[in-house]
Design a protein around this motif. Structure first.
Motif, mmCIF file in Angstrom:
data_model
loop_
_atom_site.group_PDB
_atom_site.id
_atom_site.type_symbol
_atom_site.label_atom_id
_atom_site.label_comp_id
_atom_site.label_asym_id
_atom_site.label_seq_id
_atom_site.Cartn_x
_atom_site.Cartn_y
_atom_site.Cartn_z
ATOM 1 N N GLU A 69 1.353 9.628 -8.705
ATOM 2 C CA GLU A 69 0.805 8.680 -9.508
ATOM 3 C C GLU A 69 0.549 7.625 -8.527
ATOM 4 O OE1 GLU A 69 3.147 7.639 -12.679
ATOM 5 O OE2 GLU A 69 3.305 9.486 -13.462
ATOM 6 N N LEU A 70 0.088 7.486 -7.459
ATOM 7 C CA LEU A 70 -0.245 6.376 -6.663
ATOM 8 C C LEU A 70 -1.487 6.829 -5.687
ATOM 9 C CD1 LEU A 70 3.005 4.581 -5.402
ATOM 10 C CD2 LEU A 70 1.236 3.782 -7.183
ATOM 11 N N VAL A 71 -2.495 5.996 -5.284
ATOM 12 C CA VAL A 71 -3.420 6.270 -4.591
ATOM 13 C C VAL A 71 -3.478 4.933 -3.741
ATOM 14 C CG1 VAL A 71 -5.983 6.360 -4.284
ATOM 15 C CG2 VAL A 71 -4.873 7.801 -5.990
ATOM 16 N N ARG A 72 -3.509 5.131 -2.399
ATOM 17 C CA ARG A 72 -3.728 4.061 -1.517
ATOM 18 C C ARG A 72 -5.002 4.080 -0.992
ATOM 19 N NH1 ARG A 72 0.236 1.528 3.022
ATOM 20 N NH2 ARG A 72 1.575 0.955 1.315
ATOM 21 N N ILE A 73 -5.625 2.953 -0.781
ATOM 22 C CA ILE A 73 -6.976 2.419 -0.169
ATOM 23 C C ILE A 73 -6.717 1.704 1.214
ATOM 24 C CG2 ILE A 73 -9.388 1.668 -0.617
ATOM 25 C CD1 ILE A 73 -8.873 2.790 -3.493
ATOM 26 N N GLU A 74 -7.151 1.928 1.991
ATOM 27 C CA GLU A 74 -7.035 1.231 3.203
ATOM 28 C C GLU A 74 -8.156 0.871 4.141
ATOM 29 O OE1 GLU A 74 -2.429 2.898 4.471
ATOM 30 O OE2 GLU A 74 -4.191 3.354 5.722
ATOM 31 N N VAL A 75 -8.248 -0.197 4.481
ATOM 32 C CA VAL A 75 -9.331 -0.782 5.471
ATOM 33 C C VAL A 75 -8.736 -1.297 6.720
ATOM 34 C CG1 VAL A 75 -11.475 -2.238 5.911
ATOM 35 C CG2 VAL A 75 -10.932 -1.087 3.489
ATOM 36 N N GLY A 97 -12.093 -12.689 -3.518
ATOM 37 C CA GLY A 97 -11.945 -11.495 -3.533
ATOM 38 C C GLY A 97 -10.701 -10.646 -3.357
ATOM 39 N N LEU A 98 -9.530 -11.436 -2.791
ATOM 40 C CA LEU A 98 -8.070 -10.835 -2.644
ATOM 41 C C LEU A 98 -7.455 -11.232 -4.161
ATOM 42 C CD1 LEU A 98 -7.054 -11.886 0.896
ATOM 43 C CD2 LEU A 98 -7.610 -9.636 -0.127
ATOM 44 N N ALA A 99 -7.919 -12.198 -4.997
ATOM 45 C CA ALA A 99 -7.479 -12.389 -6.153
ATOM 46 C C ALA A 99 -7.806 -11.309 -7.106
ATOM 47 C CB ALA A 99 -8.063 -13.737 -6.719
ATOM 48 N N LEU A 100 -9.044 -10.609 -6.767
ATOM 49 C CA LEU A 100 -9.535 -9.606 -7.560
ATOM 50 C C LEU A 100 -8.710 -8.390 -7.328
ATOM 51 C CD1 LEU A 100 -11.598 -8.443 -9.630
ATOM 52 C CD2 LEU A 100 -13.199 -7.944 -7.688
ATOM 53 N N VAL A 101 -8.470 -8.302 -5.769
ATOM 54 C CA VAL A 101 -7.737 -7.153 -5.302
ATOM 55 C C VAL A 101 -6.476 -7.022 -5.834
ATOM 56 C CG1 VAL A 101 -6.559 -6.037 -3.338
ATOM 57 C CG2 VAL A 101 -8.762 -6.787 -3.246
ATOM 58 N N ASP A 102 -5.660 -8.360 -6.042
ATOM 59 C CA ASP A 102 -4.507 -8.494 -6.469
ATOM 60 C C ASP A 102 -4.346 -8.074 -8.048
ATOM 61 O OD1 ASP A 102 -1.549 -9.406 -6.446
ATOM 62 O OD2 ASP A 102 -2.409 -11.137 -7.763
ATOM 63 N N ALA A 103 -5.548 -8.554 -8.706
ATOM 64 C CA ALA A 103 -5.604 -8.239 -10.271
ATOM 65 C C ALA A 103 -5.611 -6.705 -10.444
ATOM 66 C CB ALA A 103 -6.660 -9.104 -10.860
ATOM 67 N N LEU A 104 -6.533 -6.051 -9.883
ATOM 68 C CA LEU A 104 -6.961 -4.893 -10.043
ATOM 69 C C LEU A 104 -5.668 -3.726 -9.516
ATOM 70 C CD1 LEU A 104 -10.550 -4.547 -9.206
ATOM 71 C CD2 LEU A 104 -9.731 -4.511 -11.192
ATOM 72 N N PHE A 106 -1.863 -2.239 -8.121
ATOM 73 C CA PHE A 106 -0.390 -2.044 -8.489
ATOM 74 C C PHE A 106 0.410 -3.255 -7.532
ATOM 75 C CE2 PHE A 106 3.490 0.268 -7.822
ATOM 76 C CZ PHE A 106 4.149 0.030 -8.684
ATOM 77 N N ARG A 107 -0.155 -2.834 -6.296
ATOM 78 C CA ARG A 107 0.356 -3.893 -5.184
ATOM 79 C C ARG A 107 -0.621 -3.786 -3.983
ATOM 80 N NH1 ARG A 107 5.548 -0.170 -4.924
ATOM 81 N NH2 ARG A 107 4.643 1.718 -4.122
ATOM 82 N N TRP A 108 -0.782 -4.765 -3.275
ATOM 83 C CA TRP A 108 -1.339 -4.590 -2.075
ATOM 84 C C TRP A 108 -0.559 -5.272 -0.941
ATOM 85 C CZ3 TRP A 108 -3.855 -8.967 0.406
ATOM 86 C CH2 TRP A 108 -3.456 -10.238 0.005
ATOM 87 N N GLY A 109 -1.265 -5.321 0.225
ATOM 88 C CA GLY A 109 -0.655 -6.159 1.383
ATOM 89 C C GLY A 109 -1.666 -5.836 2.597
ATOM 90 N N TRP A 120 -4.423 -2.868 2.675
ATOM 91 C CA TRP A 120 -4.302 -1.781 1.720
ATOM 92 C C TRP A 120 -3.952 -2.280 0.297
ATOM 93 C CZ3 TRP A 120 0.388 -2.168 -0.833
ATOM 94 C CH2 TRP A 120 1.451 -2.645 -0.262
ATOM 95 N N ALA A 121 -4.451 -1.551 -0.506
ATOM 96 C CA ALA A 121 -4.085 -1.821 -1.954
ATOM 97 C C ALA A 121 -3.953 -0.238 -2.732
ATOM 98 C CB ALA A 121 -5.341 -2.400 -2.844
ATOM 99 N N GLU A 122 -2.702 -0.394 -3.563
ATOM 100 C CA GLU A 122 -2.441 1.055 -4.397
ATOM 101 C C GLU A 122 -2.948 0.776 -5.663
ATOM 102 O OE1 GLU A 122 1.140 2.247 -1.338
ATOM 103 O OE2 GLU A 122 1.650 1.335 -3.427
ATOM 104 N N LEU A 123 -3.246 1.804 -6.243
ATOM 105 C CA LEU A 123 -3.526 1.902 -7.644
ATOM 106 C C LEU A 123 -2.522 2.978 -8.187
ATOM 107 C CD1 LEU A 123 -7.521 2.332 -7.428
ATOM 108 C CD2 LEU A 123 -5.987 0.443 -8.387
ATOM 109 N N LYS A 124 -2.124 2.956 -9.557
ATOM 110 C CA LYS A 124 -1.223 3.488 -9.950
ATOM 111 C C LYS A 124 -1.868 4.354 -11.207
ATOM 112 C CE LYS A 124 3.415 3.539 -11.870
ATOM 113 N NZ LYS A 124 4.875 2.901 -12.062
ATOM 114 N N ALA A 125 -1.730 5.543 -11.528
ATOM 115 C CA ALA A 125 -2.508 6.195 -12.645
ATOM 116 C C ALA A 125 -1.544 5.982 -13.885
ATOM 117 C CB ALA A 125 -2.395 7.704 -12.079
#
Length: 137
Positions: A69-75, A97-104, A106-109, A120-125
């Motif tokens: 249920e997770l997808v990780r996007i990394e740069v 930008g990072l406030a938007l990343v935080d809002a969208l 599940f978690r980021w770091g 990275w940022a993770e999205l949860k299905a």
């Protein structure tokens, strides 16, 4: 487990289009179409941050499913400076930008690496159960 998608590209704002295509292709391939809008917006912000705030020549964008249920996007880039989320005032033209990343997400770091960093940022299905948590039947 589905394989990760990864691509190295120039550290330019224009690379966001290629990064969006990579995220879109990965999510469609994994049947996670419900995460496409958030995923392409997240990767756009992460690529823009690397292009604006680092001196790097290339970035590597990766999309992976660390769980069902997770997808990780990394740069990843060659700069050792970790990103700092700040609060932009109403008159600021940037800094959101990072406030938007935080809002969208599940978690980021961000993780320091020997040759730079990975943001990275993770999205949860969404759950497959109907709204309200009740089982269909």
């Amino acid at each position: 487990m589905n394989p990760a998608h990864s691509k190295t590209m120039p550290c330019l704002a224009e690379s966001a289009g290629t990064a969006r295509d990579l995220v879109h292709t990965a999510l469609v391939g994994w049947g996670m179409n419900g995460l496409i809008n958030e995923g392409v917006l997240l990767v756009t912000e992460l690529v823009a941050n690397a292009a604006v705030h680092t001196w790097c020549h290339t970035i590597t964008v990766s999309v992976s499913p660390p769980g069902q249920e997770l997808v990780r996007i990394e740069v990843s880039d060659q700069s050792t400076a970790l990103p700092v989320q700040r609060t932009a005032s109403g008159d600021d033209t940037g800094g959101r930008g990072l406030a938007l990343v935080d809002a969208l997400s599940f978690r980021w770091g961000a993780d320091a690496e020997s040759q730079g960093k990975r943001v990275w940022a993770e999205l949860k299905a969404e759950s497959l159960s109907p709204p309200g948590g009740e089982a269909a039947g």
